[in-house]
Design an enzyme around this catalytic site. Structure first.
Site, short mmCIF file in Angstrom:
data_model
loop_
_atom_site.label_atom_id
_atom_site.label_comp_id
_atom_site.label_asym_id
_atom_site.label_seq_id
_atom_site.Cartn_x
_atom_site.Cartn_y
_atom_site.Cartn_z
N ASP A 245 -0.36 45.87 -76.87
CA ASP A 245 -1.68 45.93 -77.49
C ASP A 245 -2.68 44.99 -76.82
OD1 ASP A 245 -3.46 46.77 -79.65
OD2 ASP A 245 -3.27 44.72 -80.38
N GLY A 295 -9.03 54.09 -79.91
CA GLY A 295 -10.09 53.49 -80.71
C GLY A 295 -10.60 52.21 -80.08
N CYS A 302 -14.35 44.56 -86.38
CA CYS A 302 -14.62 44.54 -84.94
C CYS A 302 -16.12 44.54 -84.66
CB CYS A 302 -13.97 45.75 -84.27
SG CYS A 302 -14.10 45.75 -82.48
#
Length: 478
Positions: A245, A295, A302
């Protein structure tokens, strides 16, 4: 998935911009719909809890997996802490919830601080491992905070063998007009608890389990440091999926990390992201990802789009990446921007195999944060983005003071946000019910019995902001 004639616009769309058109259907009931996924994650409902520190902990992981979803542990978690959490989740019952336990000598103040760590609203008082009482918030009301639990615990409570059928436990609770049953092992020791609603849920959901029949859990790694070593340690500890990630997943460092993990032959699905393009999907798949996370910027915590202008409306990003993934034989997860059950349904219609949810689940009893109450009496928990100054400070705690200060100058996330607990749905299971009800109904409207059929049969149109507003309920009237 297809659009109504003339409804394919020349610009990108997000979830609020689109709607599903009902089809002719022979699906008579929402319970005829199978929500299990086919991406190798083992989920029986299409819900993944995002690897956010304010959301993904052991209580969340246990509860969500029991209902068929999966939680991704944050990448900042030290290996030993991750291993402890994985072992805890793997040891949990597939039906009974794990309660907060205290002894008769604990105080009321200690019970009040811990009761809300679980949605069932009780702590079990144990003596030498055997349940001797149940303490609720009501039992602690107007009682001196230093009072011992032996003086306030309810000792007349419903018990049942841990092996009893959920329907039998439900019937016992109904007969006793009680909310919670304490489940015991053959030797009389505490084995867990089950509520009336929990007993019903066991007949609706199937747990997400591994080959040994234990609850499933995923774990994240970043792209810095000794990534292969951490990935191997997590899999050795029992992680069922690895999530590689980083905010910008379409970069050389990510591709190198992916190839290094793939070459280890760990025999678990590898998820990687994030990206928003077909090209990014192809590159990540070629580097070894089985699932691509889609995304950039739609999450509630965010600030990437406002800070950088970078990102893409989520529905179009999911649709394009899903189309590319299908050609390559891989899958995608839609990550971010989920605020209503309809958003989950639309992500699945666009081709996602699972949908990641973060901030929405932060405002639940099962999230790791402490429960607070504002001046108006509203319960809430704090959430923060994983690229925020708060998260960066935790991630760089072992760096030098200079390096910490330098990194703190750059943030792309909110460091503190109050996520209110919905009084009607304060637990993550309540939200899962809410989401799955909407998705099941969406499938029946489309005439689909599986998520694959739903994607194939979905017909969408584009709407104005007024069209979206028209669909919102008006509980207080005009």
């Amino acid at each position: 998935m297809q659009f109504l004639p003339g409804h394919q616009p020349p610009y990108d769309l997000t979830y609020d911009d689109v709607f599903l058109v009902p089809n002719r259907t022979d699906v008579a009931s929402r319970f005829d719909v199978d929500l299990s996924t086919a991406d190798g994650s083992g989920t029986t409902i299409p819900i993944v809890v995002a690897n956010m520190t304010a959301v993904a902990g052991k209580r969340m992981a246990e509860t969500v997996a029991r209902r068929g979803g999966i939680v991704v542990l944050p990448q900042d978690l030290p290996n030993n802490a991750a291993a402890d959490t994985i072992a805890f989740v793997k040891s949990r019952s597939l039906t009974a919830d794990t309660p907060v336990t205290l002894t008769p000598d604990h105080s009321v103040s200690e019970a009040v601080a811990l009761i809300h760590k679980r949605a069932h609203g009780a702590a079990i008082v144990v003596d030498q491992g055997k349940p001797v009482g149940v303490v609720t918030e009501a039992a602690c009301a107007d009682v001196d905070r230093f009072t011992r639990l032996r003086d306030v615990a309810v000792t007349d409570f419903v018990t049942a063998p841990v092996a009893a059928a959920p329907r039998e436990i439900f019937d016992r609770l109904e007969a006793a007009h009680a909310h919670l049953a304490v489940l015991v092992a053959e030797d009389g020791t505490l084995a867990g608890v089950l509520t009336r609603t929990g007993a019903i849920r066991t007949g609706i959901y199937s747990p997400a389990v591994d080959a040994a029949g234990a609850l499933r859990i995923a774990a994240a790694v970043g792209i810095n440091g000794d990534v292969p070593a951490k990935a191997k340690a997590l899999v050795d500890a029992g992680a069922d999926l690895l999530v590689v990630d980083t905010a910008h997943g379409h970069q050389v460092k990510m591709l190198e990390a992916l190839r290094a993990i793939r070459d280890l032959g760990l025999d678990v699905p590898i998820v990687a992201g994030n990206t928003v393009s077909a090209e990014g999907t192809r590159d990540l798949a070629e580097a070894g990802a089985d699932i691509i996370k889609v995304g950039v910027g739609p999450g509630a915590m965010c600030t990437t789009r406002m800070m950088t202008g970078v990102g893409r409306p989520q529905f179009s990003a999911v649709a394009e990446c899903a189309a590319a993934a299908t050609e390559l034989g891989v899958h995608i997860w839609a990550d971010g921007g989920i605020r209503h059950p309809r958003d989950v349904a639309l992500a699945l219609a666009a081709g996602a195999s699972n949908v990641m949810i973060g901030s929405w689940f932060a405002g639940t009893y099962e999230s790791p944060g402490d429960l607070h109450v504002d001046r108006n009496g509203n319960a809430y928990k704090e959430s923060f983005g994983m690229a925020s100054k708060r998260a960066v400070a935790a991630r760089t705690a072992t760096d030098s003071g200079f390096d910490r200060a330098r990194k703190a100058l750059f943030e792309e996330g909110i460091s503190s946000s109050r996520m209110r607990l919905d009084p009607e749905r304060p637990g993550v299971e309540d939200l899962i019910d809410h989401i799955c009800s909407g998705v099941r109904s969406a499938c029946t409207y489309a005439g689909a019995r599986t998520l694959a059929e739903f994607h194939d049969r979905a017909v969408l149109g584009v709407q104005s902001a007024a069209g979206f507003a028209e669909g919102r309920p008006l509980p207080s009237g005009w």
